[in-house]
Design a protein around this motif. Structure first.
Motif, mmCIF file in Angstrom:
data_model
loop_
_atom_site.group_PDB
_atom_site.id
_atom_site.type_symbol
_atom_site.label_atom_id
_atom_site.label_comp_id
_atom_site.label_asym_id
_atom_site.label_seq_id
_atom_site.Cartn_x
_atom_site.Cartn_y
_atom_site.Cartn_z
ATOM 1 N N ASN A 39 136.229 62.710 110.472
ATOM 2 C CA ASN A 39 136.987 63.856 110.001
ATOM 3 C C ASN A 39 138.399 63.440 109.606
ATOM 4 O O ASN A 39 138.882 62.365 110.018
ATOM 5 C CB ASN A 39 137.051 64.947 111.073
ATOM 6 N N TYR A 40 139.028 64.295 108.826
ATOM 7 C CA TYR A 40 140.370 64.038 108.307
ATOM 8 C C TYR A 40 141.172 65.324 108.304
ATOM 9 O O TYR A 40 140.618 66.413 108.105
ATOM 10 C CB TYR A 40 140.301 63.493 106.862
ATOM 11 N N LEU A 41 142.464 65.205 108.500
ATOM 12 C CA LEU A 41 143.364 66.291 108.167
ATOM 13 C C LEU A 41 143.452 66.368 106.645
ATOM 14 O O LEU A 41 143.416 65.336 105.966
ATOM 15 C CB LEU A 41 144.747 66.047 108.750
ATOM 16 N N ARG A 42 143.574 67.560 106.106
ATOM 17 C CA ARG A 42 143.723 67.717 104.665
ATOM 18 C C ARG A 42 144.636 68.897 104.390
ATOM 19 O O ARG A 42 144.441 69.987 104.941
ATOM 20 C CB ARG A 42 142.367 67.927 103.993
ATOM 21 N N GLY A 81 139.961 68.032 112.732
ATOM 22 C CA GLY A 81 140.129 67.846 111.315
ATOM 23 C C GLY A 81 139.703 69.023 110.451
ATOM 24 O O GLY A 81 139.418 70.125 110.931
ATOM 25 N N PHE A 82 139.646 68.766 109.166
ATOM 26 C CA PHE A 82 139.410 69.767 108.128
ATOM 27 C C PHE A 82 138.003 70.342 108.186
ATOM 28 O O PHE A 82 137.789 71.539 108.003
ATOM 29 C CB PHE A 82 139.670 69.096 106.777
ATOM 30 N N ILE A 83 137.012 69.504 108.455
ATOM 31 C CA ILE A 83 135.616 69.953 108.550
ATOM 32 C C ILE A 83 135.386 70.546 109.933
ATOM 33 O O ILE A 83 135.725 69.926 110.948
ATOM 34 C CB ILE A 83 134.639 68.782 108.325
ATOM 35 N N ASN A 84 134.811 71.725 109.991
ATOM 36 C CA ASN A 84 134.479 72.353 111.269
ATOM 37 C C ASN A 84 133.095 71.861 111.695
ATOM 38 O O ASN A 84 132.073 72.377 111.245
ATOM 39 C CB ASN A 84 134.475 73.875 111.125
#
Length: 319
Positions: A234-237, A256-259
């Motif tokens: 996952n990543y911060l976006r 992160g961005f994806i749940n």
């Protein structure tokens, strides 16, 4: 028998241990790495070939590796071949041959999933970046039916070989390849048309890009019905519509961005039973992967889901 949070195979990727010396290292060095992975709670690894190319080991060295696995108490449910595109215009034929011999070696150590992709070696510009994905890499040619047909035929060839060993093949989603969008990835798998060839919906490879991307939920809607293995990261976006600036950074799965709570729930509802592989770039990637494994297990079904000892009133029966 359905898997549950205790039995589900969750593997650690080994990118962070990749050095040129690993291939020629003593088996004791391999054991030290495997023991370190076991020390943070993993019992499974994804045998990432950026760490060790078992397809290039001699029979005696492969036997040494098997002994190291046993000594570390480690299983190998999956093996990932990285940056060895079988349609690379320069090295595609060599990569195909490498894939076949790696498949043979993988079968001997109990691998059940062969993970492949169409991404190619990092360019000099990518190697010069802090995060390699912030520079463009090689692209598959668009609207090129000859190259598309080559990808289909070579993956069919690999898929049939894998089926000889009861192994499945999973194709990793990756930008600017024929696996770079949900629609293209699904079309490729459908054109291949083999029951043991499916998708790895690794959306982390896409949400980290500093460019507009498909909605991740819509990508999952399209790809999860074809998923047979899953590299999760996952990543911060953040996107600034005023300037067009986009920021991304590696993050633990839960942050992160994806749940992933929603993503795993959706996959389970579709019957997904594949190996999960934890990847993370930057910092202590192994420890973040261990944290991610613990998080994933909270999202997977308990065993048994509804114990017989629960009172009837709690199972919805009338009092």
């Amino acid at each position: 028998m359905s898997l549950n949070r205790e039995t589900w195979p969750i593997a650690a990727a080994l990118h962070q241990f990749a050095t040129p010396e690993v291939q020629s290292a003593d088996a004791s060095s391999w054991l030290a790495t495997l023991s370190e992975v076991a020390g943070v709670g993993f019992t499974n690894i994804d045998l990432t070939d950026s760490w060790l190319r078992i397809g290039d080991l001699s029979p005696s060295r492969l036997a040494e590796f098997e002994l190291a696995l046993v000594a570390a108490g480690m299983r190998v449910p999956s093996l990932s071949i990285t940056r060895r595109s079988v349609i690379d215009p320069r090295a595609g034929a060599d990569n195909l041959e490498y894939t076949h011999r790696t498949l043979e070696a993988a079968a001997s150590v109990g691998v059940s999933v062969l993970s492949l992709g169409l991404h190619r070696p990092l360019t000099r510009a990518q190697q010069d970046q802090l995060w390699f994905w912030n520079a463009p890499g090689e692209r598959d040619p668009e609207n090129d039916q000859v190259t598309w047909a080559l990808a289909v035929s070579r993956f069919q060839e690999i898929g049939r070989h894998a089926a000889d060993y009861g192994m499945i093949v999973s194709l990793e989603m990756y930008e600017d390849t024929y696996l770079g969008t949900a629609d293209s990835a699904v079309r490729l798998v459908e054109d291949i048309g083999l029951d043991n060839v499916g998708l790895d919906p690794d959306l982390g490879n896409l949400v980290r890009l500093h460019r507009p991307i498909e909605n991740w939920r819509e990508m999952l809607d399209k790809t999860l019905p074809y998923a047979n293995y899953w590299q999760v990261k996952n990543y911060l976006r953040d996107e600034d519509p005023g300037t067009g600036a986009i920021f991304t950074h590696p993050a633990p799965l839960a942050l992160g961005f994806i749940n992933y709570r929603d993503a795993i729930r959706q996959a389970l509802s579709l019957g997904f039973q594949g190996v999960l592989c934890c990847e993370h770039y930057g910092g202590d990637g192994l420890m973040v992967s261990a944290m991610n494994q613990a998080y994933l297990r909270t999202l997977l079904p308990a065993a048994p889901a509804v114990p017989a000892c629960i009172p009837a009133v709690l199972r919805g029966a009338s009092a």
